[in-house]
Scaffold this motif. Structure first.
Motif, short mmCIF file in Angstrom:
data_model
loop_
_atom_site.label_atom_id
_atom_site.label_comp_id
_atom_site.label_asym_id
_atom_site.label_seq_id
_atom_site.Cartn_x
_atom_site.Cartn_y
_atom_site.Cartn_z
N UNK A 135 -1.12 0.29 9.41
CA UNK A 135 -1.93 0.01 8.23
C UNK A 135 -1.97 1.23 7.30
N UNK A 136 -2.20 2.40 7.86
CA UNK A 136 -2.26 3.61 7.03
C UNK A 136 -0.96 3.84 6.29
N UNK A 137 0.17 3.60 6.95
CA UNK A 137 1.47 3.76 6.30
C UNK A 137 1.65 2.77 5.16
N UNK A 138 1.26 1.52 5.37
CA UNK A 138 1.37 0.51 4.30
C UNK A 138 0.45 0.86 3.14
N UNK A 139 -0.77 1.27 3.45
CA UNK A 139 -1.73 1.63 2.41
C UNK A 139 -1.19 2.79 1.57
N UNK A 140 -0.64 3.79 2.23
CA UNK A 140 -0.09 4.93 1.51
C UNK A 140 1.11 4.51 0.67
N UNK A 141 2.06 3.79 1.29
CA UNK A 141 3.30 3.40 0.59
C UNK A 141 3.04 2.43 -0.57
N UNK A 142 2.15 1.47 -0.36
CA UNK A 142 1.98 0.38 -1.32
C UNK A 142 0.85 0.61 -2.33
N UNK A 143 0.02 1.60 -2.09
CA UNK A 143 -1.11 1.81 -3.01
C UNK A 143 -1.19 3.28 -3.45
N UNK A 144 -1.45 4.16 -2.51
CA UNK A 144 -1.72 5.54 -2.89
C UNK A 144 -0.52 6.24 -3.53
N UNK A 145 0.68 6.02 -3.00
CA UNK A 145 1.86 6.69 -3.55
C UNK A 145 2.32 6.10 -4.87
N UNK A 146 1.86 4.92 -5.23
CA UNK A 146 2.32 4.26 -6.45
C UNK A 146 1.43 4.55 -7.66
N UNK A 147 0.27 5.14 -7.46
CA UNK A 147 -0.69 5.32 -8.55
C UNK A 147 -1.08 6.78 -8.70
N UNK A 148 -1.23 7.17 -9.95
CA UNK A 148 -1.78 8.48 -10.28
C UNK A 148 -3.19 8.22 -10.79
N UNK A 149 -4.17 8.43 -9.96
CA UNK A 149 -5.55 8.11 -10.29
C UNK A 149 -6.12 9.15 -11.26
N UNK A 150 -6.74 8.66 -12.33
CA UNK A 150 -7.29 9.56 -13.34
C UNK A 150 -8.70 10.01 -13.00
N UNK A 151 -9.44 9.18 -12.28
CA UNK A 151 -10.79 9.54 -11.86
C UNK A 151 -11.20 8.64 -10.70
N UNK A 152 -12.39 8.85 -10.20
CA UNK A 152 -12.86 8.09 -9.04
C UNK A 152 -12.97 6.59 -9.35
N UNK A 153 -13.41 6.25 -10.55
CA UNK A 153 -13.53 4.83 -10.92
C UNK A 153 -12.16 4.16 -10.94
N UNK A 154 -11.15 4.84 -11.44
CA UNK A 154 -9.80 4.30 -11.46
C UNK A 154 -9.29 4.11 -10.04
N UNK A 155 -9.51 5.08 -9.17
CA UNK A 155 -9.08 4.98 -7.78
C UNK A 155 -9.79 3.81 -7.09
N UNK A 156 -11.08 3.68 -7.32
CA UNK A 156 -11.85 2.59 -6.71
C UNK A 156 -11.32 1.23 -7.15
N UNK A 157 -11.02 1.09 -8.43
CA UNK A 157 -10.51 -0.17 -8.96
C UNK A 157 -9.14 -0.53 -8.38
N UNK A 158 -8.23 0.43 -8.34
CA UNK A 158 -6.88 0.18 -7.82
C UNK A 158 -6.91 -0.13 -6.32
N UNK A 159 -7.69 0.62 -5.57
CA UNK A 159 -7.77 0.41 -4.12
C UNK A 159 -8.40 -0.94 -3.81
N UNK A 160 -9.44 -1.32 -4.54
CA UNK A 160 -10.08 -2.62 -4.33
C UNK A 160 -9.10 -3.75 -4.65
#
Length: 75
Positions: free
Chosen positions: A9-34
């Motif tokens: 799960x951690x690998x998929x989360x990193x590959x499919x979400x975290x590595x694909x986005x450059x988060x500008x702030x906490x609200x942006x990160x929260x929106x993309x992760x949700x």
């Protein structure tokens, strides 16, 4: 490796979400992760669950096993 399911799960989360986005702030990160979480739990079928979504699998399990009394938590 502590828990293979969590490692996968951690690998998929990193590959499919975290590595694909450059988060500008906490609200942006929260929106993309949700958004990713909803897609992962409600849209995407998982072969380990008989090609069902985790939400559909949990609903069916609760219906077929009312005596269990456990609440299944989705990530």
């Amino acid at each position: 490796m502590q828990n293979a399911y969590i490692e996968i799960f951690n690998g998929k989360f990193r590959d499919e979400c975290l590595d694909l986005h450059w988060f500008t702030d906490l609200a942006d990160a929260t929106e993309e992760i949700e958004s990713w979480r909803v897609e992962y739990n409600q849209v995407r079928q998982h072969s380990s669950l008989g090609n069902k979504t985790p939400e559909a699998f949990a609903d069916r399990f609760k219906t077929e096993n009312p005596e269990v009394g456990l609440s299944l938590q989705l990530v």
